[in-house]
Design an enzyme around this catalytic site. Sequence first.
Site, PDB file in Angstrom:
ATOM      1  N   ASP A 120       0.805  -1.221   0.000  1.00 39.30           N
ATOM      2  CA  ASP A 120       0.000   0.000   0.000  1.00 39.30           C
ATOM      3  C   ASP A 120       0.840   1.274   0.000  1.00 39.30           C
ATOM      4  OD1 ASP A 120      -2.140  -1.711   0.209  1.00 39.30           O
ATOM      5  OD2 ASP A 120      -2.966  -0.821   2.032  1.00 39.30           O
ATOM      6  N   HIS A 164       3.587  -2.134   3.327  1.00 39.64           N
ATOM      7  CA  HIS A 164       3.544  -0.722   2.959  1.00 39.64           C
ATOM      8  C   HIS A 164       4.865  -0.287   2.339  1.00 39.64           C
ATOM      9  CE1 HIS A 164       0.303  -0.982   5.973  1.00 39.64           C
ATOM     10  NE2 HIS A 164      -0.237   0.048   5.343  1.00 39.64           N
TER      11      HIS A 164
END
Length: 291
Positions: free
Chosen positions: A85, A231
């Site tokens: 992400d 992430h």
Amino acid sequence: MNLPVVSPSFHRPPRHPYAWAWVFTASQLLVVGLWWRWGWPAGLPAMVASHLTVIWATLHPRSQLLAPALSRLPVADRAVWLTIDDGPSADTRAMLDLLDAHGARATFFLVGERASAQPELVREIVRRGHGIGQHSHTHPQAWFWALPPRAMRAQIDAAQAALTAITGTAPRWFRAVVGMSNPFVASALKRHGLARVAWSARGFDGVRCEPEQVVDRIERDLAPGAIVLAHEGAAHGRNVETLSLLLERLRALGYRCVVPDGDASVPEPSAGSAGEDIQRRREVESGIATH
């Protein structure tokens, strides 16, 4: 060459995006009836319970009450879907190099505004054979869960337009910011045929800076078909190091990184490349393309 596969049945955009409104209205009519018949001792707890249910459905990443949410792939062997992400970022190229070195594939859930600022990174993700999902346009982390209908639609519409313009292909997957999905997300997803993706294994690497602790936490939740949340670009600056350790741990545990078919088209690795042995094991199962 890539093998032909069946389109994955687990790609489920919302079909009835306003069903929640009918259910909530019915619940409030029930509250009124209870209050009228037995007074506040019955009506007040029912009202509180109905409102808490909506709050829980908004804040819980895997809740299915407001829109379908995929949190696990339908596979029986040691395969996981690695999702990354918050990009693109300064970490993107290094992460792509790591994925290449391990012969792994991932889906990058990108922020539209960041993608527009660095379109070459988005195209590089696609060129290397990875998937693209959308993760809102400006990543309003503190307030995404509370956005009203028009603002929510604008976030999803703008990100979809930006990513489609860069890649030439509309994303098929959506991840809510911080995983929180309020009642107004479903209608925006249906407009674009987007399916919501949650996760089943995470290490909080968006805020934690110790790679070993992050990977240990992910490992505790690993299972066949797990969707792993990672992430890039976090302020602590250790996401690349964390991904390196995670890929090593997955390989040691016998897990392969897969993506849903249609998300990526990976070129054949050259002889002697790091992904050669994984390429030979590529197979088709339950609508999943694997490497």
